[in-house]
Design a protein around this motif. Structure first.
Motif, PDB file in Angstrom:
ATOM      1  N   PHE A  40       0.836  -1.208   0.000  1.00 35.37           N
ATOM      2  CA  PHE A  40       0.000   0.000   0.000  1.00 35.37           C
ATOM      3  C   PHE A  40       0.866   1.251   0.000  1.00 35.37           C
ATOM      4  O   PHE A  40       1.976   1.253   0.515  1.00 35.37           O
ATOM      5  N   PRO A  41       0.349   2.334  -0.611  1.00 27.30           N
ATOM      6  CA  PRO A  41       1.185   3.521  -0.800  1.00 27.30           C
ATOM      7  C   PRO A  41       1.175   4.442   0.408  1.00 27.30           C
ATOM      8  O   PRO A  41       0.230   4.434   1.202  1.00 27.30           O
ATOM      9  N   TYR A  42       2.217   5.247   0.509  1.00 26.73           N
ATOM     10  CA  TYR A  42       2.182   6.407   1.390  1.00 26.73           C
ATOM     11  C   TYR A  42       1.495   7.520   0.604  1.00 26.73           C
ATOM     12  O   TYR A  42       1.951   7.874  -0.488  1.00 26.73           O
ATOM     13  N   PRO A  43       0.384   8.055   1.096  1.00 23.40           N
ATOM     14  CA  PRO A  43      -0.346   9.064   0.317  1.00 23.40           C
ATOM     15  C   PRO A  43       0.319  10.423   0.388  1.00 23.40           C
ATOM     16  O   PRO A  43      -0.012  11.236   1.232  1.00 23.40           O
ATOM     17  N   SER A  44       1.281  10.640  -0.497  1.00 26.99           N
ATOM     18  CA  SER A  44       2.012  11.908  -0.491  1.00 26.99           C
ATOM     19  C   SER A  44       1.166  12.998  -1.126  1.00 26.99           C
ATOM     20  O   SER A  44       0.198  12.712  -1.821  1.00 26.99           O
ATOM     21  N   GLY A  45       1.565  14.231  -0.905  1.00 29.06           N
ATOM     22  CA  GLY A  45       0.811  15.356  -1.427  1.00 29.06           C
ATOM     23  C   GLY A  45       0.873  15.466  -2.941  1.00 29.06           C
ATOM     24  O   GLY A  45       0.058  16.151  -3.555  1.00 29.06           O
ATOM     25  N   ASP A  46       1.837  14.776  -3.548  1.00 28.35           N
ATOM     26  CA  ASP A  46       1.981  14.868  -5.000  1.00 28.35           C
ATOM     27  C   ASP A  46       1.006  13.988  -5.752  1.00 28.35           C
ATOM     28  O   ASP A  46       0.930  14.042  -6.975  1.00 28.35           O
ATOM     29  N   GLY A  47       0.292  13.147  -5.035  1.00 28.34           N
ATOM     30  CA  GLY A  47      -0.623  12.233  -5.721  1.00 28.34           C
ATOM     31  C   GLY A  47       0.108  11.063  -6.334  1.00 28.34           C
ATOM     32  O   GLY A  47       1.317  10.882  -6.135  1.00 28.34           O
ATOM     33  N   LEU A  48      -0.625  10.281  -7.087  1.00 30.37           N
ATOM     34  CA  LEU A  48      -0.080   9.070  -7.690  1.00 30.37           C
ATOM     35  C   LEU A  48       0.984   9.415  -8.717  1.00 30.37           C
ATOM     36  O   LEU A  48       0.902  10.406  -9.428  1.00 30.37           O
ATOM     37  N   HIS A  49       1.952   8.537  -8.787  1.00 33.31           N
ATOM     38  CA  HIS A  49       3.088   8.678  -9.669  1.00 33.31           C
ATOM     39  C   HIS A  49       2.909   7.552 -10.683  1.00 33.31           C
ATOM     40  O   HIS A  49       2.246   6.569 -10.373  1.00 33.31           O
ATOM     41  N   VAL A  50       3.468   7.632 -11.911  1.00 32.74           N
ATOM     42  CA  VAL A  50       3.253   6.522 -12.851  1.00 32.74           C
ATOM     43  C   VAL A  50       3.900   5.217 -12.390  1.00 32.74           C
ATOM     44  O   VAL A  50       3.594   4.162 -12.927  1.00 32.74           O
ATOM     45  N   GLY A  51       4.794   5.313 -11.407  1.00 32.29           N
ATOM     46  CA  GLY A  51       5.377   4.092 -10.852  1.00 32.29           C
ATOM     47  C   GLY A  51       4.346   3.259 -10.109  1.00 32.29           C
ATOM     48  O   GLY A  51       4.383   2.039 -10.161  1.00 32.29           O
ATOM     49  N   HIS A  52       3.425   3.930  -9.405  1.00 39.90           N
ATOM     50  CA  HIS A  52       2.415   3.191  -8.639  1.00 39.90           C
ATOM     51  C   HIS A  52       1.591   2.231  -9.497  1.00 39.90           C
ATOM     52  O   HIS A  52       1.464   1.058  -9.159  1.00 39.90           O
ATOM     53  N   PRO A  53       0.985   2.726 -10.604  1.00 36.81           N
ATOM     54  CA  PRO A  53       0.067   1.842 -11.340  1.00 36.81           C
ATOM     55  C   PRO A  53       0.756   0.650 -11.993  1.00 36.81           C
ATOM     56  O   PRO A  53       0.081  -0.267 -12.444  1.00 36.81           O
TER      57      PRO A  53
END
Length: 883
Positions: A40-53
């Motif tokens: 599960f991700p750390y919900p950073s302020g930058d939002g999702l990164h293309v690495g996540h998906p």
RNA sequence: GCCGGAGUGGCGGAAUUGGCAGACGCGCUGGAUUCAAAAUCCAGUGGGCUUCGGCCCGUGGGGGUUCAAGUCCCCCCUCCGGUACCA
């Protein structure tokens, strides 16, 4: 039907799945179970990164295909939401970190839904949820209530800890202290990595080259009271059980390396140096054997090379060793003090990175080598670490690189005791035997009394047995792994459910009390501001008195004001996903037993050591204490590779090469983003982003759309080429080949090749004037795990009302795959010269005959002699010719 | 230094585990369509030579095994990740 427009069909199907709870999994599995988890991700302020998906799409494909194959799938998602950025924001703005955390989670949730992942959203959790960390605190209390039984290699309740008589004789406080010394969660005053810039201490693992991993700030050593977790007790099991796991070998190697098991011997060197007392000491040792604790009469060392005992020419103790003072003679006192003070002030960076030159100081004392009675000097040097082994070594300069350097530096004799084997050159050999060159390898013993001539391995065994017999030593195992520094001086973390007893004057008595299970959770108090004060005392020291000083049964306590590190919440979230709303237990044992272990765990390689080791440790404690039923949590692990920017560099704001998934979805749709991420290359590989590539898969989806639908017709209409006509043999073969390949590729997580096979299918069928409806439908099902929105839309256009999510996965027929005639190469001396057509089932002789009958082959063979003919049926013919 | 992983066209990458190297996609070239462009469709696309039949060279480099090597063995080079006085 209009053109392919992801912007309309994607939200439509996302809403449909939400409304129909299409991906909700049952409480208990129905049929074969499959637990598929993303880190599960750390919900950073930058939002999702293309690495996540990348990882999320991979697991989504696996889950969607598995559901269609009739498996019961649980596939949850949540948020690892404690962490420094939210607190730093709070420090700046004065706003509670929970506010920003929840905003960030909302962004992440929106983006994840936008990508069409088939998560069971009813199981969503965040580590910051009070009802979640209720159970994180509960587990901490379990750790606090557990001691590790070395004999059984198992964690047991603290009230089962045997109390030695001499302890119980000293009364209640002694017993309590003894217990506290054995708990898996304990307090320690040891020096820690204090980072002034972050206002917190850090775990060893969070310090890289003497700087903080986060922010690269300098770190200094300071003694502070900290909570520690006794992970070292589980070192052996953590290493051994790796074998049973289906993990990348590299990750297992990293963990083994981190645990760092080594086998050797502990040996005692007697400190008094007159012959009589040494003889007496040896006699007594031969009788009583090797004592558990060394006492102050001996210097105990750990070595992996007991076979080099005869080559020990000096000893070294760490500057923090307890015997420093005792061993320092008055004429050396000043030099020793200077040296130790300097060492204490040195950061890790100074002590390792920068210190290429060995430093040290002589204590003035000597010890006696137990194997030959020789007196050797005892030095203090910071190249020996107090935290490893016994904090003292016997130095064998002839056979240890570090000792060799030190001996050269301080003109200490070098005595070779191992002769290298035959593979060593004569020059090197004589240099080694002259003590001019170090040799750390195995060989044959020399200058070692009765042991001369033994091979290193034999010698180790024999001398260890001898030492044990004489009570001078014993076999010992050591680990590089250290206990886990578990407390942070931060606000935004789980409070410890611990109370410190206060006396009438308001001072801590040293007695510690666990918060009653019934009083959990301990929530975070309200604070007026979140600023750290630059002192090691945590921000929670500023909490209001009614939180900070509870009174229970007339006794006043101060709450523990440290908080837990971010790792805590991620150590067990996978268990809570199975039963996220349970108020009685962290997970219902029936549910846990039915779903665990995790069948596929996908995440970044950066968690190869820490998260995965910590989670395994907690899991084993919970297992030992009967809370859960499996010894390991993550049966199969896969690391997705990093996605780089189009310039082949790591994506970062400063490099300006960050790709935002929102923009990709806006331009091409989620299906294209998903497909592209999978098509880029193997899941585990690092690969660069290329926007043209997204355009490429977008083109593919458009071709699929037009293959099945009539783009020019406004009401929904199939492409006029689609009919109920029977498929041709070739059409069937392509279909079944595709089904077989895609099915196999998904099982192997080889998504890039699966997509290539679907492209081939499309390339073939778009050229077909007549497209059998059934083939098109099967294809849509194959495509659906990859591009679920488009697949649902096409499925609906083909006349189905229900979602295809639970349709049966296409099956292939092996009989449909065979071709009647195939073309194979004819080689001459291994080089392809021509090709011939043969019946697919032709045997060796038939193939050879057909080849020899071929006109072109005849031509090529003219004037040549065939020495040998190799025929591989179905593959090739090779003529070995002369002339 | 040590431990992992990887080097294949202009680019991302395929290749029954020894059997047609370059699937699939991007890019590029030419053509069709268009007033034009985008989009789409068709053809071509590792390098070199060619008498247009073909021939030679090619999977980081060098050796080797084999009828046959990207794949197996030995030596070396480069890049990425981890780790760094753990006795």
């Amino acid at each position: 039907m209009p053109r392919y427009n992801p912007a309309t069909i994607e939200p439509k199907w996302q809403a449909f799945w939400d409304e129909h709870q299409t991906f909700a999994s049952p409480r208990l599995p129905e049929g074969e179970k499959m637990y598929v988890l993303d880190m599960f991700p750390y919900p950073s302020g930058d939002g999702l990164h293309v690495g996540h998906p990348e990882g999320y799409t991979a697991t989504d494909i696996v889950c969607r295909a598995a559901r269609m194959q009739g498996k019961s799938v649980v596939h949850p998602m949540g948020f690892d939401a404690f962490g420094l950025p939210a607190e730093e924001h709070a420090i700046k703005t004065g706003e509670h970190p929970r506010v920003q955390t929840e905003q960030n989670i909302a962004t992440f949730r929106r983006q994840l839904k936008m990508l069409g992942f088939s998560f069971d959203w009813s199981r969503e959790l965040a580590t910051t949820d009070v009802e979640y960390f209720h159970w994180t605190q509960w587990i901490f209390l379990k750790l606090y209530d557990t001691w590790f039984d070395d004999d059984q290699q198992k964690g047991r309740p603290i009230n089962e800890l045997p109390i030695p008589k001499e302890v119980s004789a000293d009364g209640k406080d002694a017993i309590r202290e003894y217990q506290d010394d054995h708990r898996l969660a304990y307090q320690s005053e040891a020096p820690v990595n204090w980072c002034p810039a972050l206002g917190t201490v850090l775990a060893n693992e969070e310090v890289i080259h003497g700087k903080s991993e986060r922010g690269n700030h300098p770190v200094e050593r300071r003694a502070l009271r900290q909570w520690m977790l006794r992970i070292t007790a589980y070192a052996s099991r953590l290493e051994d059980d790796l074998e049973s796991l289906d993990w990348p070998e590299g990750v297992k190697a990293l963990q083994r390396n981190w645990i760092g098991r080594s086998t050797g011997a502990e040996v005692d060197f007697f400190l008094a140096t007159d012959d009589t007392s040494n003889d007496n000491w040896r006699d007594s040792r031969a009788k009583i054997g090797f004592p558990r604790k060394p006492g102050d009469q001996v210097l105990r060392v750990y070595t992996t090379r007991p076979d080099t005992l005869f080559g020990a020419t000096y000893m070294v103790i760490a500057p923090e060793h307890p015997l420093v003072e005792q061993l320092t003679t008055s004429e050396n006192a000043e030099a020793v003090k200077t040296y130790c003070d300097l060492a204490a002030a040195k950061s890790d960076l100074d002590r390792t990175e920068l210190a290429k030159e060995k430093t040290g100081v002589f204590t003035g004392s000597f010890a006696t080598n137990p194997v030959n009675g020789e007196r050797i000097p005892i030095w203090i040097a910071d190249y020996v670490l107090v935290s490893y082994g016994t904090g003292a070594i016997m130095a064998v300069p002839a056979h240890d690189e570090r000792d060799f350097e030190f001996a050269k530096q301080f003109n200490i004799p070098i005595q070779p005791v191992v002769a290298p084997g035959d593979s060593t050159s004569e020059e090197e050999r004589s240099a080694i035997l002259a003590g001019e060159q170090v040799f750390a390898g195995h060989g044959t013993a020399i200058n070692s009394g009765d042991f001369n001539g033994l091979a290193t391995a034999d010698f180790k065994e024999k001398i260890t047995a001898w030492l044990t017999d004489q009570g001078l030593g014993r076999q010992a195992i050591n680990y590089k792994l250290r206990d886990w520094l578990f407390s942070r001086q931060r606000f935004w973390g789980e409070p410890f459910p611990i109370l410190h007893e206060l006396d009438d004057a308001g001072e801590k008595t040293g007695r510690v009390q666990a918060v009653d299970i019934a009083d959990l959770p301990v929530d975070l108090p309200h604070l007026d501001d979140f600023k750290p004060h630059g002192r090691p005392e945590p921000p929670l020291d500023k909490a209001p008195d009614e939180w900070l000083y509870p009174v229970i049964d007339g006794v006043r306590y101060k709450r523990e004001t440290n908080t837990m590190p971010q790792w805590a919440g991620s150590c067990w979230y996978y268990l809570r996903f199975l039963d996220p709303t349970n108020t009685e237990a962290l997970v219902d044992p029936e549910i846990e037993k039915a779903w665990m272990p995790i069948d596929l765990y996908v995440g970044g390689a950066e968690h190869a050591v820490l998260h995965l080791l910590y989670a395994r440790f907690w899991h084993k404690v919970l297992f030992d204490r009967g809370v859960i039923s499996t010894p390991e949590p993550f049966q199969k692990l896969v690391n997705q590779g990093m996605i780089l920017g189009s310039n082949n560099e790591k994506m970062s704001k400063s490099r300006g090469n960050v790709v935002n998934p929102d923009e990709v979805v806006k331009e091409y749709g989620a299906d294209s983003l998903r497909l592209y991420e999978m098509f880029m290359g193997p899941l585990e590989q690092t690969k660069p982003w290329n926007m043209e590539g997204v355009n490429g898969v977008y083109g593919f989806l458009n071709r699929v759309w037009r293959m099945i639908l009539d783009e020019n017709s406004e009401p929904i209409a199939l492409n006029p080429t689609i009919s109920d006509a029977l498929p041709t043999e070739e059409q069937n073969r392509i279909l079944h080949k595709t089904i077989k390949a895609v099915t196999g590729d998904i099982a192997k997580l080889s998504f890039n090749t699966a997509i290539a096979r679907m492209m081939e299918f499309t390339n073939f069928y778009t050229k077909q004037e007549s497209r059998p409806r059934d083939a098109m439908q099967q294809f849509v099902l194959l495509l659906s795990p990859f591009a679920p929105h488009m697949a649902e839309e096409l499925w609906q256009a083909m006349g189905y009302e229900k979602s295809l999510a639970k349709e049966a996965w296409p099956a292939y027929d092996e009989a449909m795959l065979v071709e009647s005639e195939i073309e194979i190469p004819v080689q001459f001396k291994g080089k392809v010269r021509t090709k011939i057509k043969i019946p697919a089932e032709a045997n060796k002789n038939q193939i050879e005959a057909l080849a020899l009958a071929d006109a072109r082959v005849k031509e090529l063979l003219a004037g040549k002699e065939i020495l040998k003919t190799i025929v591989v049926p179905g593959r090739l013919v090779n003529f070995v010719v002369k002339g």
